[in-house]
Write a protein that holds these residues in place. Structure first.
Motif, PDB file in Angstrom:
ATOM      1  N   GLU A 187     -14.848  22.329  22.555  1.00 51.11           N
ATOM      2  CA  GLU A 187     -14.882  22.243  21.094  1.00 51.11           C
ATOM      3  C   GLU A 187     -16.250  22.690  20.584  1.00 51.11           C
ATOM      4  O   GLU A 187     -17.281  22.295  21.129  1.00 51.11           O
ATOM      5  N   VAL A 188     -16.258  23.504  19.533  1.00 54.55           N
ATOM      6  CA  VAL A 188     -17.501  23.951  18.906  1.00 54.55           C
ATOM      7  C   VAL A 188     -17.729  23.140  17.641  1.00 54.55           C
ATOM      8  O   VAL A 188     -16.880  23.128  16.739  1.00 54.55           O
ATOM      9  N   ARG A 189     -18.870  22.461  17.575  1.00 54.58           N
ATOM     10  CA  ARG A 189     -19.223  21.711  16.370  1.00 54.58           C
ATOM     11  C   ARG A 189     -20.733  21.519  16.326  1.00 54.58           C
ATOM     12  O   ARG A 189     -21.403  21.596  17.358  1.00 54.58           O
ATOM     13  N   PRO A 190     -21.298  21.273  15.121  1.00 53.97           N
ATOM     14  CA  PRO A 190     -22.759  21.101  15.012  1.00 53.97           C
ATOM     15  C   PRO A 190     -23.258  19.934  15.848  1.00 53.97           C
ATOM     16  O   PRO A 190     -22.552  18.932  16.026  1.00 53.97           O
ATOM     17  N   PHE A 191     -24.486  20.062  16.350  1.00 50.50           N
ATOM     18  CA  PHE A 191     -25.058  18.958  17.115  1.00 50.50           C
ATOM     19  C   PHE A 191     -25.684  17.909  16.213  1.00 50.50           C
ATOM     20  O   PHE A 191     -26.137  16.864  16.681  1.00 50.50           O
ATOM     21  N   VAL A 192     -25.715  18.165  14.901  1.00 52.53           N
ATOM     22  CA  VAL A 192     -26.172  17.181  13.916  1.00 52.53           C
ATOM     23  C   VAL A 192     -25.214  17.217  12.733  1.00 52.53           C
ATOM     24  O   VAL A 192     -24.535  18.212  12.495  1.00 52.53           O
ATOM     25  N   THR A 193     -25.175  16.137  11.966  1.00 53.24           N
ATOM     26  CA  THR A 193     -24.278  16.079  10.829  1.00 53.24           C
ATOM     27  C   THR A 193     -24.714  17.057   9.755  1.00 53.24           C
ATOM     28  O   THR A 193     -25.897  17.330   9.574  1.00 53.24           O
ATOM     29  N   THR A 194     -23.750  17.601   9.011  1.00 55.06           N
ATOM     30  CA  THR A 194     -24.037  18.552   7.945  1.00 55.06           C
ATOM     31  C   THR A 194     -24.004  17.894   6.581  1.00 55.06           C
ATOM     32  O   THR A 194     -24.013  18.583   5.555  1.00 55.06           O
ATOM     33  N   ARG A 195     -23.972  16.583   6.522  1.00 55.13           N
ATOM     34  CA  ARG A 195     -23.846  15.888   5.226  1.00 55.13           C
ATOM     35  C   ARG A 195     -24.975  16.303   4.276  1.00 55.13           C
ATOM     36  O   ARG A 195     -26.151  16.267   4.613  1.00 55.13           O
ATOM     37  N   ALA A 196     -24.597  16.735   3.069  1.00 56.80           N
ATOM     38  CA  ALA A 196     -25.575  17.178   2.089  1.00 56.80           C
ATOM     39  C   ALA A 196     -26.270  15.982   1.447  1.00 56.80           C
ATOM     40  O   ALA A 196     -25.765  14.857   1.475  1.00 56.80           O
ATOM     41  N   PRO A 197     -27.456  16.186   0.865  1.00 57.21           N
ATOM     42  CA  PRO A 197     -28.179  15.090   0.233  1.00 57.21           C
ATOM     43  C   PRO A 197     -27.452  14.573  -0.992  1.00 57.21           C
ATOM     44  O   PRO A 197     -26.735  15.307  -1.675  1.00 57.21           O
ATOM     45  N   ALA A 198     -27.637  13.293  -1.285  1.00 55.68           N
ATOM     46  CA  ALA A 198     -26.994  12.707  -2.457  1.00 55.68           C
ATOM     47  C   ALA A 198     -27.650  13.197  -3.738  1.00 55.68           C
ATOM     48  O   ALA A 198     -28.809  13.547  -3.741  1.00 55.68           O
ATOM     49  N   MET A 201     -12.617  16.442  26.507  1.00 55.30           N
ATOM     50  CA  MET A 201     -12.946  17.786  26.035  1.00 55.30           C
ATOM     51  C   MET A 201     -14.450  17.948  25.927  1.00 55.30           C
ATOM     52  O   MET A 201     -15.133  17.059  25.411  1.00 55.30           O
ATOM     53  N   SER A 202     -14.987  19.057  26.414  1.00 53.02           N
ATOM     54  CA  SER A 202     -16.399  19.355  26.270  1.00 53.02           C
ATOM     55  C   SER A 202     -16.696  19.776  24.839  1.00 53.02           C
ATOM     56  O   SER A 202     -15.831  20.283  24.125  1.00 53.02           O
ATOM     57  N   VAL A 203     -17.938  19.550  24.421  1.00 46.40           N
ATOM     58  CA  VAL A 203     -18.379  19.894  23.066  1.00 46.40           C
ATOM     59  C   VAL A 203     -19.672  20.689  23.166  1.00 46.40           C
ATOM     60  O   VAL A 203     -20.554  20.356  23.964  1.00 46.40           O
ATOM     61  N   ILE A 204     -19.810  21.729  22.345  1.00 46.27           N
ATOM     62  CA  ILE A 204     -21.035  22.518  22.305  1.00 46.27           C
ATOM     63  C   ILE A 204     -21.239  23.015  20.878  1.00 46.27           C
ATOM     64  O   ILE A 204     -20.272  23.236  20.135  1.00 46.27           O
ATOM     65  N   ASP A 205     -22.479  23.167  20.492  1.00 46.31           N
ATOM     66  CA  ASP A 205     -22.826  23.814  19.233  1.00 46.31           C
ATOM     67  C   ASP A 205     -22.998  25.308  19.489  1.00 46.31           C
ATOM     68  O   ASP A 205     -23.410  25.722  20.576  1.00 46.31           O
ATOM     69  N   LEU A 206     -22.687  26.122  18.487  1.00 39.17           N
ATOM     70  CA  LEU A 206     -22.918  27.561  18.570  1.00 39.17           C
ATOM     71  C   LEU A 206     -23.776  27.943  17.376  1.00 39.17           C
ATOM     72  O   LEU A 206     -23.367  27.766  16.223  1.00 39.17           O
ATOM     73  N   ASN A 207     -24.992  28.433  17.638  1.00 40.08           N
ATOM     74  CA  ASN A 207     -25.899  28.752  16.548  1.00 40.08           C
ATOM     75  C   ASN A 207     -26.235  30.242  16.510  1.00 40.08           C
ATOM     76  O   ASN A 207     -26.127  30.941  17.514  1.00 40.08           O
ATOM     77  N   ALA A 208     -26.636  30.694  15.328  1.00 38.06           N
ATOM     78  CA  ALA A 208     -27.105  32.074  15.151  1.00 38.06           C
ATOM     79  C   ALA A 208     -28.294  32.066  14.213  1.00 38.06           C
ATOM     80  O   ALA A 208     -28.401  31.219  13.314  1.00 38.06           O
ATOM     81  N   ASP A 209     -29.200  33.015  14.410  1.00 37.70           N
ATOM     82  CA  ASP A 209     -30.361  33.197  13.550  1.00 37.70           C
ATOM     83  C   ASP A 209     -29.950  34.122  12.405  1.00 37.70           C
ATOM     84  O   ASP A 209     -29.640  35.296  12.634  1.00 37.70           O
ATOM     85  N   LEU A 210     -29.976  33.602  11.184  1.00 36.72           N
ATOM     86  CA  LEU A 210     -29.408  34.319  10.036  1.00 36.72           C
ATOM     87  C   LEU A 210     -30.414  34.417   8.889  1.00 36.72           C
ATOM     88  O   LEU A 210     -31.512  33.879   8.963  1.00 36.72           O
TER      89      LEU A 210
END
Length: 260
Positions: A249-260, A1-10
């Protein structure tokens, strides 16, 4: 399956530039990365906090979207800013969003210049160096998102920064792979079906049809759509549906893990 990120300026939603006031929430339900305005072209501190919190709640990656100091022109006018001034302004913007994001339990993962600055650093080495130096000064772990083949991504890679490339589903392309300047014929793609078809081709073939009919290559880790493009939310829904139908599949190109 191909993977790509989808971003928007918000987070750009003050002043006359917001065409669809409820668009940010609708787009946050559809994108995987959000580039949040850092106050110099649009947005403000509270908008930053709310946008970062809303993104984090949805598992959407948060990026800084810094600009020239040009609220009157929404950051879409080229400015000849000295390198040291531009560097300081970018540190201010990116560092500010990093702090605001942390305050609401989010983490900034990437940086994408806005508007005229984004286009300038495709070719302008001096301003590109200012961007790279600012990102490295704030956090060298941040990923720099930009146009394939641009000076800023080359310099970032030389400096040891991580980079990612993007393509635009709602902007017209010139035959050389750059974007058609706003205001010129073909600059915007507002038909949802056309945008969806472009997105699938970009994600699966790495190609797009330029305004002169030629097919040009686009190497993209992420696909962008603009929140102030007319019909942005319907375009995003059409893009997501088309990508899913094509097995992308759409998913972030970097992890979204929040800071500890």
């Amino acid at each position: 399956m191909s993977v790509i990120d989808l971003n928007a300026d918000l987070g750009e939603g003050d002043g006359p530039w917001r065409l669809e006031p409820a668009c940010d929430d609708a787009l946050l339900d559809l994108v995987s990365s959000a580039n949040v305005a850092t106050g110099y072209h649009g947005g403000d501190a509270l908008t930053m906090a709310r946008t970062c919190a809303a993104a984090a709640a949805r598992g959407v990656a948060v990026g800084a979207h810094p600009s020239y100091d040009d609220r009157a022109g929404f950051g879409r006018r080229r400015l000849d800013v000295p390198r040291d001034v531009l560097r300081a302004q970018l540190v201010h913007q990116v560092g500010g969003l990093v702090a605001v994001a942390r305050s609401v339990g989010a983490r900034v993962t990437h940086v994408k210049p806005h508007g005229a600055l984004y286009n300038a650093v495709v070719h302008d080495e001096e301003q590109a160096r200012a961007v790279v130096e600012a990102v490295a000064a704030v956090d060298p772990a941040l990923v720099l998102l930009g146009l394939p083949g641009s000076q800023v991504l080359r310099l970032a890679a030389d400096a040891g920064l991580r980079t990612a490339t993007e393509a635009f589903v709602d902007r017209g392309y010139a035959p050389d792979g750059t974007l058609v300047a706003r205001g010129l014929p073909g600059a915007l793609v507002t038909d949802a079906r056309e945008a969806a078809e472009r997105a699938v081709r970009m994600a699966t073939e790495g190609a797009v049809v330029a305004v002169d009919g030629r097919t040009v290559p686009v190497a993209a880790d992420s696909l962008c759509l603009h929140s102030d493009t007319p019909g942005a939310a319907p375009i995003a829904r059409a893009v997501r549906a088309a990508l899913a139908a094509a097995g992308v599949e759409v998913r972030p190109f970097v992890t979204t893990r929040a800071p500890a």
